[in-house]
Design a protein around this motif. Structure first.
Motif, PDB file in Angstrom:
ATOM      1  N   GLN A   1       2.590   0.620   0.936  1.00 56.73           N
ATOM      2  CA  GLN A   1       1.436   0.957   1.822  1.00 56.73           C
ATOM      3  C   GLN A   1       0.345   1.646   0.921  1.00 56.73           C
ATOM      4  O   GLN A   1      -0.769   1.169   0.834  1.00 56.73           O
ATOM      5  N   VAL A   2       0.595   2.605   0.426  1.00 56.16           N
ATOM      6  CA  VAL A   2      -0.206   3.276  -0.378  1.00 56.16           C
ATOM      7  C   VAL A   2      -0.709   2.693  -1.700  1.00 56.16           C
ATOM      8  O   VAL A   2      -2.008   2.945  -1.895  1.00 56.16           O
TER       9      VAL A   2
ATOM     10  N   ASN B   1      15.211  -3.810   6.458  1.00 51.62           N
ATOM     11  CA  ASN B   1      14.943  -4.374   4.814  1.00 51.62           C
ATOM     12  C   ASN B   1      13.364  -4.361   4.606  1.00 51.62           C
ATOM     13  O   ASN B   1      12.941  -5.432   4.484  1.00 51.62           O
ATOM     14  N   LYS B   2      12.720  -3.269   4.346  1.00 47.51           N
ATOM     15  CA  LYS B   2      11.460  -3.159   4.164  1.00 47.51           C
ATOM     16  C   LYS B   2      11.095  -3.687   2.838  1.00 47.51           C
ATOM     17  O   LYS B   2      11.987  -3.342   1.624  1.00 47.51           O
ATOM     18  N   VAL B   3       9.653  -4.226   2.635  1.00 44.97           N
ATOM     19  CA  VAL B   3       9.022  -4.690   1.495  1.00 44.97           C
ATOM     20  C   VAL B   3       8.604  -3.352   0.797  1.00 44.97           C
ATOM     21  O   VAL B   3       7.805  -2.720   1.139  1.00 44.97           O
ATOM     22  N   GLY B   4       9.161  -3.207  -0.574  1.00 43.81           N
ATOM     23  CA  GLY B   4       8.881  -2.186  -1.362  1.00 43.81           C
ATOM     24  C   GLY B   4       7.496  -2.356  -2.411  1.00 43.81           C
ATOM     25  O   GLY B   4       6.956  -3.507  -2.362  1.00 43.81           O
ATOM     26  N   VAL B   5       7.177  -1.347  -2.971  1.00 44.30           N
ATOM     27  CA  VAL B   5       5.861  -1.474  -3.731  1.00 44.30           C
ATOM     28  C   VAL B   5       6.010  -2.315  -4.849  1.00 44.30           C
ATOM     29  O   VAL B   5       5.082  -3.023  -5.373  1.00 44.30           O
ATOM     30  N   LYS B   6       7.240  -2.658  -5.413  1.00 40.82           N
ATOM     31  CA  LYS B   6       7.433  -3.765  -6.677  1.00 40.82           C
ATOM     32  C   LYS B   6       6.869  -5.056  -6.194  1.00 40.82           C
ATOM     33  O   LYS B   6       6.270  -5.564  -7.222  1.00 40.82           O
TER      34      LYS B   6
ATOM     35  N   PHE C   1       8.637  -4.751   7.670  1.00 39.08           N
ATOM     36  CA  PHE C   1       7.712  -3.961   7.393  1.00 39.08           C
ATOM     37  C   PHE C   1       7.691  -3.749   6.025  1.00 39.08           C
ATOM     38  O   PHE C   1       8.432  -4.193   5.158  1.00 39.08           O
ATOM     39  N   PHE C   2       6.660  -2.516   5.717  1.00 37.98           N
ATOM     40  CA  PHE C   2       6.562  -2.307   4.341  1.00 37.98           C
ATOM     41  C   PHE C   2       6.680  -0.749   3.965  1.00 37.98           C
ATOM     42  O   PHE C   2       6.755   0.009   5.014  1.00 37.98           O
TER      43      PHE C   2
ATOM     44  N   HIS D   1      -9.208  -4.870  -0.947  1.00 38.31           N
ATOM     45  CA  HIS D   1      -9.959  -5.941  -1.165  1.00 38.31           C
ATOM     46  C   HIS D   1      -9.297  -7.244  -1.950  1.00 38.31           C
ATOM     47  O   HIS D   1      -9.853  -8.165  -2.012  1.00 38.31           O
ATOM     48  N   GLN D   2      -8.211  -6.727  -2.542  1.00 39.83           N
ATOM     49  CA  GLN D   2      -7.333  -7.984  -3.514  1.00 39.83           C
ATOM     50  C   GLN D   2      -6.054  -8.053  -2.785  1.00 39.83           C
ATOM     51  O   GLN D   2      -5.544  -9.296  -2.870  1.00 39.83           O
ATOM     52  N   ILE D   3      -5.412  -7.013  -2.119  1.00 40.59           N
ATOM     53  CA  ILE D   3      -4.116  -7.436  -1.431  1.00 40.59           C
ATOM     54  C   ILE D   3      -4.026  -7.152   0.098  1.00 40.59           C
ATOM     55  O   ILE D   3      -4.483  -5.855   0.191  1.00 40.59           O
TER      56      ILE D   3
END
Length: 75
Positions: free
Chosen positions: A48-49, A13-18, A42-43, A56-58
């Motif tokens: 990742q993109v 269950n990967k972590v998504g862009v949302k 994982f992401f 520098h922020q996340i």
């Protein structure tokens, strides 16, 4: 000030862009220096993109990063 979000997910269950976008919004709203998302999984590639556009922020820390942290703590 750093905002940290932890996700305890199954490896599949990967972590998504949302999630990354939401934390980015909170970081900006709170005028924080940055944000970190850590997960036992994982992401997704879109997550990742998106993070690569705001390095520098996340920061993203996945299962492999957590294993390395634990190895360091164990020493």
């Amino acid at each position: 000030l750093y905002v940290v979000q932890c996700k305890r997910n199954n490896v599949e269950n990967k972590v998504g862009v949302k999630v990354v976008r939401e934390l980015y919004g909170v970081v900006n709203l709170e005028n924080a220096n940055g944000g970190i998302i850590t997960t036992t999984s994982f992401f997704t590639k879109p997550a990742q993109v998106f993070q690569e556009r705001i390095p520098h922020q996340i920061s993203l820390k996945d299962f492999n990063d957590m294993v390395e942290w634990l190895k360091i703590l164990k020493k």
